[in-house]
Write a protein that holds these residues in place. Structure first.
Motif, short mmCIF file in Angstrom:
data_model
loop_
_atom_site.label_atom_id
_atom_site.label_comp_id
_atom_site.label_asym_id
_atom_site.label_seq_id
_atom_site.Cartn_x
_atom_site.Cartn_y
_atom_site.Cartn_z
N TYR A 65 14.67 71.65 48.15
CA TYR A 65 14.10 72.47 47.08
C TYR A 65 12.96 73.34 47.58
O TYR A 65 12.83 74.51 47.18
N GLY A 66 12.10 72.81 48.44
CA GLY A 66 10.97 73.59 48.90
C GLY A 66 10.04 72.76 49.76
O GLY A 66 10.29 71.58 50.05
N LYS A 67 8.94 73.36 50.15
CA LYS A 67 7.98 72.70 51.03
C LYS A 67 7.12 71.73 50.23
O LYS A 67 6.65 72.04 49.14
N LEU A 68 6.93 70.55 50.81
CA LEU A 68 6.16 69.52 50.13
C LEU A 68 4.66 69.70 50.39
O LEU A 68 4.22 69.94 51.51
N LEU A 69 3.89 69.58 49.32
CA LEU A 69 2.44 69.57 49.42
C LEU A 69 1.93 68.17 49.72
O LEU A 69 0.97 67.97 50.45
N PHE A 70 2.63 67.16 49.15
CA PHE A 70 2.21 65.77 49.29
C PHE A 70 3.42 64.89 49.05
O PHE A 70 4.29 65.20 48.24
N HIS A 71 3.46 63.76 49.77
CA HIS A 71 4.48 62.76 49.47
C HIS A 71 3.97 61.38 49.84
O HIS A 71 3.09 61.24 50.70
N ASP A 72 4.52 60.37 49.19
CA ASP A 72 4.16 58.99 49.48
C ASP A 72 5.40 58.13 49.30
O ASP A 72 6.23 58.38 48.42
N ASP A 73 5.51 57.13 50.14
CA ASP A 73 6.65 56.23 50.14
C ASP A 73 6.19 54.87 49.61
O ASP A 73 5.26 54.27 50.14
N LEU A 74 6.80 54.41 48.52
CA LEU A 74 6.38 53.14 47.94
C LEU A 74 7.55 52.45 47.26
O LEU A 74 8.65 52.98 47.19
N PHE A 75 7.28 51.26 46.77
CA PHE A 75 8.29 50.48 46.06
C PHE A 75 7.68 49.98 44.77
O PHE A 75 6.72 49.20 44.79
N ILE A 76 8.19 50.43 43.62
CA ILE A 76 7.76 49.91 42.32
C ILE A 76 8.97 49.23 41.67
O ILE A 76 9.04 48.01 41.60
N ILE A 77 9.92 50.01 41.23
CA ILE A 77 11.14 49.42 40.69
C ILE A 77 12.29 49.52 41.70
O ILE A 77 13.32 48.88 41.54
N ALA A 78 12.09 50.34 42.74
CA ALA A 78 13.08 50.55 43.79
C ALA A 78 12.38 51.34 44.89
O ALA A 78 11.29 51.87 44.68
N PRO A 79 12.98 51.43 46.08
CA PRO A 79 12.40 52.33 47.09
C PRO A 79 12.26 53.73 46.50
O PRO A 79 13.20 54.26 45.91
N GLN A 80 11.09 54.33 46.66
CA GLN A 80 10.77 55.56 45.94
C GLN A 80 9.91 56.46 46.81
O GLN A 80 9.02 56.00 47.51
N ILE A 81 10.19 57.74 46.74
CA ILE A 81 9.29 58.73 47.32
C ILE A 81 8.70 59.55 46.19
O ILE A 81 9.43 60.12 45.37
N ILE A 82 7.38 59.57 46.11
CA ILE A 82 6.68 60.48 45.21
C ILE A 82 6.49 61.78 45.96
O ILE A 82 5.89 61.80 47.03
N ALA A 83 7.00 62.86 45.42
CA ALA A 83 6.92 64.15 46.09
C ALA A 83 6.27 65.18 45.18
O ALA A 83 6.67 65.31 44.01
#
Length: 257
Positions: A65-83
């Motif tokens: 979709y485009g260039k990421l300003l920020f991302h984080d890799d975590l697990f809350i309900i499933a493996p997840q990337i916040i982008a």
């Protein structure tokens, strides 16, 4: 809207990945309630044996979709990337398997050539389970107890925080009574799900929760809970939890007077 453009771009990338069996959205887009400020809750379903390898390649799909300003890799309900993208769009990319699919909330299918999502379609709902309702009701009393201690100690900042937690839990109790089909949404759903007078009461309370006015907020919370107490008692069969809540109501009422 950019949310739909992003979903289309990321989904097109995911479809080319042979490990991806299904793609769907949840949250506001899954319920078709999104607006220009909505986040995107994007899910992809993979086979168990492909999970580890797929997780290593998620960023390249998101960058479709485009260039990421920020991302984080975590697990809350499933493996997840916040982008978060440079245009400030927020996309959460979750990866699930058929074993870890969460049967809560509504979802909208983007891609499912093998029909792997079909068994889950009937389970779509925003209802609280009995255990979840018990937890929210119980935590209402628990955080009033924590508020009582903080208030007596003179810790105004923590006292206000404990009232925030009280209301966060009690909001789901209110939804269970007045709009159970949306109770999972909690705070997010209050303004559009509760009767107008109740919404006004909740807003008043939230406006009073602060280090200088938390006792006024507590008084309004007591009034709000007491008005619903008969219904809560009829629905909530936890004897210990009911005793704690009743004790907090009577103790705080005594202090208020």
């Amino acid at each position: 809207m950019k949310q739909k453009i992003a979903v289309e771009a990321i989904a097109d990338s995911l479809k080319k990945d042979g490990r991806v069996k299904s793609i769907y959205v949840k949250g506001s887009m899954g319920r078709e309630e999104e607006d220009e400020f909505s986040d995107v809750d994007l899910y992809c379903l993979v086979e168990e044996h492909d999970l580890t390898s797929f997780l290593q390649d998620r960023l390249q799909h998101l960058e479709a979709y485009g260039k990421l300003l920020f991302h984080d890799d975590l697990f809350i309900i499933a493996p997840q990337i916040i982008a978060v993208y440079e245009d400030l769009l927020h996309v959460d990319l979750f990866t699930v398997t058929e074993k870890t699919f969460k049967q809560k909330d509504y979802f909208k299918v983007i891609y499912d050539p093998e029909g792997k999502l079909s068994p889950f379609e009937r389970s779509q709902n925003l209802l609280l389970s009995d255990a979840e309702f018990n937890e929210f009701a119980g935590d209402t009393g628990w955080f009033l107890f924590q508020y009582l201690k903080a208030m007596r100690r003179g810790n105004d900042l923590w006292a206000a925080e404990m009232l925030q937690h009280t209301m966060r839990n009690f909001s789901s109790v209110l939804l269970q009574r007045y709009k159970p089909e949306r109770a999972q949404l909690g705070y997010k759903s209050l303004e559009t799900s509760l009767p107008e007078q109740l919404v006004g009461n909740v807003k008043k309370i939230m406006g009073l929760i602060g280090p200088f006015t938390h006792q006024q907020a507590a008084s309004e919370i007591l009034r709000l809970i007491e008005a619903e107490r008969g219904w809560i008692r009829s629905e909530w069969k936890d004897e210990q939890g009911n005793r704690l809540l009743d004790t907090m109501l009577s103790t705080l009422e005594g202090i208020r007077k």
